[in-house]
Design an enzyme around this catalytic site. Structure first.
Site, PDB file in Angstrom:
ATOM      1  N   CYS A 142     -76.660 -55.771 -28.984  1.00 33.78           N
ATOM      2  CA  CYS A 142     -78.092 -55.462 -28.936  1.00 33.78           C
ATOM      3  C   CYS A 142     -78.433 -54.453 -30.036  1.00 33.78           C
ATOM      4  O   CYS A 142     -78.408 -54.797 -31.211  1.00 33.78           O
ATOM      5  CB  CYS A 142     -78.478 -55.007 -27.536  1.00 33.78           C
ATOM      6  SG  CYS A 142     -80.256 -55.139 -27.197  1.00 33.78           S
TER       7      CYS A 142
ATOM      8  N   HIS B 244     -76.249 -59.125 -23.913  1.00 37.56           N
ATOM      9  CA  HIS B 244     -75.320 -58.205 -23.254  1.00 37.56           C
ATOM     10  C   HIS B 244     -74.188 -58.981 -22.588  1.00 37.56           C
ATOM     11  O   HIS B 244     -74.325 -59.443 -21.462  1.00 37.56           O
ATOM     12  CB  HIS B 244     -76.076 -57.346 -22.233  1.00 37.56           C
ATOM     13  CG  HIS B 244     -76.995 -56.379 -22.893  1.00 37.56           C
ATOM     14  ND1 HIS B 244     -76.595 -55.132 -23.294  1.00 37.56           N
ATOM     15  CD2 HIS B 244     -78.282 -56.508 -23.287  1.00 37.56           C
ATOM     16  CE1 HIS B 244     -77.607 -54.519 -23.883  1.00 37.56           C
ATOM     17  NE2 HIS B 244     -78.638 -55.332 -23.897  1.00 37.56           N
TER      18      HIS B 244
ATOM     19  N   GLU C 279     -71.577 -57.832 -21.352  1.00 37.18           N
ATOM     20  CA  GLU C 279     -70.949 -57.007 -20.328  1.00 37.18           C
ATOM     21  C   GLU C 279     -71.566 -57.147 -18.944  1.00 37.18           C
ATOM     22  O   GLU C 279     -71.008 -56.657 -17.964  1.00 37.18           O
ATOM     23  CB  GLU C 279     -70.979 -55.527 -20.757  1.00 37.18           C
ATOM     24  CG  GLU C 279     -72.353 -54.895 -20.756  1.00 37.18           C
ATOM     25  CD  GLU C 279     -73.185 -55.122 -22.010  1.00 37.18           C
ATOM     26  OE1 GLU C 279     -74.189 -54.417 -22.158  1.00 37.18           O
ATOM     27  OE2 GLU C 279     -72.841 -55.991 -22.838  1.00 37.18           O
TER      28      GLU C 279
END
Length: 182
Positions: A73, A161, A163
């Site tokens: 990002c 993202h 994660e």
């Protein structure tokens, strides 16, 4: 054991990036973005997301360390801006479920996710022009540059993202990056 440090740009998911790497068996440390480049002893770096391009500390200098770097990002936007690309306001802000088309099946980070993957992304800001030497690695209906890649310099970026649980193949993406750091 490979060591990949996560550089904290004050993003809300930074701790999840650290944990994702740890769960893969990677030796990882969470670093302040003001850490002097000479003090970094990692085999690779993840530049985390965050709220403010003006609060990224020494991240631009980390791109000269000659180790693989994955920008997430804001981290991707920082790589682009630091190396001659452009960043602008996205037409679609906020977080959303996005389908990303993998453009290059041979890309070392995204290739295994082809032909497409579903991700959790924010497009308040986004890369609008690739820096010299980078190729387009992923795109979507809401963002022309979802991912970029420069395998010669081992620099990579994703707008989304990997994660978070909402991202389909986030673990695989981190595993692909781990392999680049070995």
């Amino acid at each position: 054991m490979v060591r990949i440090d996560v550089v904290d740009n004050h993003g809300q998911f930074t701790h999840l990036e650290h944990r994702a790497l740890r769960d893969l068996g990677v030796n990882t440390t969470l670093l302040e973005n003001t850490t002097p480049p000479a003090e970094i002893e990692a085999d690779g770096l993840v530049l985390s997301g965050g709220p403010d391009m003006d609060d990224t500390g020494n991240c631009a200098a980390y791109l000269d360390l000659d180790i693989p770097v994955l920008g997430i990002c804001l981290g991707m936007q920082l790589i682009a801006k630091s190396l001659g690309g452009t960043v602008g306001t996205g037409e679609y802000g906020g977080y959303a479920d996005v389908t990303v088309e993998v453009v290059d099946e041979d890309d070392p980070i995204l290739g295994s996710l082809a032909p497409e993957t579903r991700v959790w992304a924010s497009h308040a800001d986004e890369v609008t022009e690739l820096p010299p030497g980078f190729s387009l690695a992923g795109r979507s209906d809401v963002c022309a540059i979802e991912a970029m890649s420069d395998p010669k310099r081992d620099l990579y970026g994703v707008q989304w993202h990997p994660e978070v649980a909402h991202t389909e193949a986030g673990t695989e993406l981190f595993e692909n990056f781990r392999r680049r750091c070995e």
